[in-house]
Scaffold this active site. Structure first.
Site, PDB file in Angstrom:
ATOM      1  N   ASN A 115     -33.154  19.899 -63.266  1.00 59.00           N
ATOM      2  CA  ASN A 115     -31.891  19.929 -63.028  1.00 59.00           C
ATOM      3  C   ASN A 115     -30.750  18.900 -63.523  1.00 59.00           C
ATOM      4  O   ASN A 115     -30.950  17.763 -62.800  1.00 59.00           O
ATOM      5  CB  ASN A 115     -31.634  20.443 -61.448  1.00 59.00           C
ATOM      6  CG  ASN A 115     -30.288  20.575 -60.977  1.00 59.00           C
ATOM      7  OD1 ASN A 115     -29.534  21.665 -61.157  1.00 59.00           O
ATOM      8  ND2 ASN A 115     -29.605  19.694 -60.206  1.00 59.00           N
ATOM      9  N   GLU A 116     -29.710  19.197 -63.988  1.00 57.51           N
ATOM     10  CA  GLU A 116     -28.752  18.391 -64.438  1.00 57.51           C
ATOM     11  C   GLU A 116     -29.305  17.074 -64.658  1.00 57.51           C
ATOM     12  O   GLU A 116     -28.974  16.011 -64.406  1.00 57.51           O
ATOM     13  CB  GLU A 116     -27.776  18.231 -63.219  1.00 57.51           C
ATOM     14  CG  GLU A 116     -26.854  19.207 -62.916  1.00 57.51           C
ATOM     15  CD  GLU A 116     -25.717  19.070 -61.928  1.00 57.51           C
ATOM     16  OE1 GLU A 116     -25.352  18.010 -61.455  1.00 57.51           O
ATOM     17  OE2 GLU A 116     -24.875  20.178 -61.724  1.00 57.51           O
TER      18      GLU A 116
ATOM     19  N   GLU B 134     -25.450  27.356 -61.307  1.00 65.65           N
ATOM     20  CA  GLU B 134     -24.294  26.766 -60.388  1.00 65.65           C
ATOM     21  C   GLU B 134     -23.032  27.126 -60.800  1.00 65.65           C
ATOM     22  O   GLU B 134     -22.722  26.682 -61.742  1.00 65.65           O
ATOM     23  CB  GLU B 134     -24.446  25.293 -60.265  1.00 65.65           C
ATOM     24  CG  GLU B 134     -25.811  24.996 -59.571  1.00 65.65           C
ATOM     25  CD  GLU B 134     -26.167  23.363 -59.247  1.00 65.65           C
ATOM     26  OE1 GLU B 134     -25.371  22.834 -59.041  1.00 65.65           O
ATOM     27  OE2 GLU B 134     -27.395  22.984 -59.408  1.00 65.65           O
TER      28      GLU B 134
HETATM   29  O1  AHR Z   1     -24.323  22.075 -55.557  1.00 64.07           O
HETATM   30  C1  AHR Z   1     -24.245  20.958 -55.173  1.00 64.07           C
HETATM   31  C2  AHR Z   1     -24.619  19.916 -56.343  1.00 64.07           C
HETATM   32  O2  AHR Z   1     -23.956  20.120 -57.763  1.00 64.07           O
HETATM   33  C3  AHR Z   1     -26.206  20.253 -56.944  1.00 64.07           C
HETATM   34  O3  AHR Z   1     -27.111  19.466 -55.989  1.00 64.07           O
HETATM   35  C4  AHR Z   1     -26.086  19.704 -58.362  1.00 64.07           C
HETATM   36  O4  AHR Z   1     -26.876  20.545 -59.283  1.00 64.07           O
HETATM   37  C5  AHR Z   1     -24.573  19.752 -58.773  1.00 64.07           C
HETATM   38  O5  AHR Z   1     -24.132  18.545 -59.161  1.00 64.07           O
END
Ligand code: AHR
Length: 493
Positions: free
Chosen positions: A172-173, A297
């Site tokens: 993730n990210e 997201e």
């Molecule tokens: O949703 C909050 C955060 O936002 C998540 O943990 C991250 O993936 C994004 O930066």
């Protein structure tokens, strides 16, 4: 009068139900308190999951639920969250407030939550600080049916049958909290890690690679070029901030006027440009549209509610959030050729939530109501809608006043979703229906006289859907009078 034409014969593909996905992270009071209270809690619960929240969320027909993060995912070691709860390690949630994580909500609890919701699980694996072996063993633990160390461990922990695990995110990210990687490096890691995300038995895993942060088009280019053939989906994260500023004040969730309303909706509409430009890159490498754009997201991100832990991302939810939800969902529908899943951040008590809780109290947010009204589009066929939106102008800047999408369901009922973005002006439409014998119209509206209207534990129904009386057939056309600042969903049968 705005002219609109819906072509009931112009089907443009299926609107995947997965566009209505949700996201739940070990962050603030999303999992703990919001969903998980434990079996010994005085709050009524099913195997530790609170009943009031479950009941509310079940109504939304949530198709897919992403977990355990977010940034939390790249620090999460799944083996900490299995076995007897009292023996699970307690640790720090480094990303989110530095609070204790007791690991009482782990793999079994998450998959049980999915079963109770009727949602399919989407698990994000740990690339940032986890090993390939750890990821491989997690998938084996969940999905393997035969004789193996992980399947046997699962059985010892009380689950005989494997679960289905249809969706798996490889990190993730990873351009940020997931390791601050360059796309070239992550593309190689993705190829490496995903090799061991195996399809056991009949379980076919749809593999999702970490995609870009908003307009980082180079990330998408490199990922598609170097790893496109190894993935089923590529993610995209984009949040709406009223000020558009990550490093200073983001803006209050509830204290705002027309100017901030306009700015926020303008930032929301940027989602269209992002979808179009990332899709153009994906089209070059994948003209058939095999790889889905997975917007796992999205939503509004404000300053936290005064007096709450800044690491908990707890924010209120107003009529403005209803518009943000409606606009985004319309965009996802209209670009559903490439957009195959979306997961709003986050389901409970964090960012643009469906429900908020306080002790044993719970309320439904305006965003919840939009998801409820819009759920009729899940798996329906997208229809062509021709119209020209008037401009909504403020301080010399213009955005479209209307956001619209339409679909036809399996029973032949046409649903038309309309958002009037204008804070003060209504909109009158005359809508023609080609290729449909529909003669009756009914609908729901979500609106309020105050732009910042929201539900509180004292007044939980301040913003709630009402029957819509502003649409009627006349001379074979539908006349629609949209109130200012409103979300409307019509059923034409
Ligand atoms: O949703 C909050 C955060 O936002 C998540 O943990 C991250 O993936 C994004 O930066």
């Amino acid at each position: 009068m705005i002219s609109m034409r819906i072509n009931a014969n112009g089907k443009k593909g299926t609107i995947s139900r997965y566009l209505y996905g949700q996201f739940t992270e070990h962050l603030g009071r999303c999992v703990y308190e919001g969903l998980w209270v434990g079996e010994d809690s005085p709050i009524p619960n099913t195997e530790g999951i609170r009943d009031d929240v479950l009941e509310a969320l079940r109504k939304l027909r949530i198709p897919v639920l992403r977990w355990p993060g977010g940034c939390f995912a790249d620090e999460y070691h799944w083996m900490d969250g299995i076995g007897p709860a009292s023996e699970r390690p307690r640790m720090i949630n480094n990303h989110w407030g530095g609070v204790e994580e007791n690991n009482h909500f782990g793999t079994h609890e998450f998959l049980r939550l999915c079963e109770l919701l009727g949602a399919e699980p989407y698990i994000s694996g740990n690339v940032g600080s986890g090993t390939v072996r750890e990821m491989q063993m997690w998938v084996e633990y969940i999905t393997f049916d035969g004789e193996s160390p992980m399947a046997n461990l699962r059985r010892r922990n009380g689950r005989q049958e494997p679960w289905r695990l249809p969706f798996f995110g490889v990190g993730n990210e990873n351009w940020g909290c997931g390791g601050h990687m360059r796309p070239e490096y992550y593309a190689d890691l993705y190829r490496h890690y995903q090799t061991y995300v195996r399809h056991y038995g009949g379980n076919k895993v749809y593999k999702i690679a970490c995609g870009a942060n908003s307009d980082d088009y180079r990330w998408t280019e490199v990922l598609m070029r170097e790893a496109g053939r190894f993935m089923d989906g590529l993610s995209l994260h984009y949040y709406t901030l009223p000020t558009g500023n990550w490093h200073g004040v983001k803006g209050s969730a509830t204290e705002f006027g027309a100017k901030e309303w306009f700015q926020t909706l303008k930032h929301t509409l940027r989602m269209e440009e992002l979808i179009v430009r990332h899709s153009e890159i994906m089209d070059r490498y994948d003209p058939e549209g095999r790889v889905g754009l997975i917007i796992d997201e999205w939503g509004a991100w404000y300053d936290v509610e005064p007096g709450t832990n800044p690491g908990f991302l707890y924010q209120q939810n107003t009529l403005r959030d209803a518009l943000i939800a409606g606009i985004n969902l319309n965009l996802f529908h209209n670009y559903s050729r490439r957009v195959k899943m979306a997961n709003i951040a986050q389901m409970v008590n964090v960012l643009q939530a469906m429900v908020l809780t306080e002790g044993k109290k719970m309320l439904l947010t305006p965003t919840y109501h939009v998801f409820d009204m819009y759920k009729v589009h899940q798996d329906a066929e997208l229809l062509e809608v021709a119209f020209e939106s008037p401009a909504y102008t403020m301080d010399g800047v213009s955005i479209p006043q209307l956001s619209v999408s339409a679909s036809v369901d399996a029973q032949g009922v046409i649903h038309l979703s309309l958002c009037n973005l204008h804070h003060a002006e209504g909109a009158a439409l005359s809508c023609e229906l080609d290729g449909s014998g529909a003669r009756s119209v009914s609908g729901k509206v979500l609106t309020h006289a105050a732009l910042n209207a929201h539900n509180t534990f004292e007044k939980p129904d301040e913003v709630a859907p009402a029957d819509f009386r502003g649409a009627a057939f006349a001379d074979g056309k539908i006349r629609i009078e949209l109130p200012p600042a409103s979300v409307v969903v019509l059923a034409l049968a």
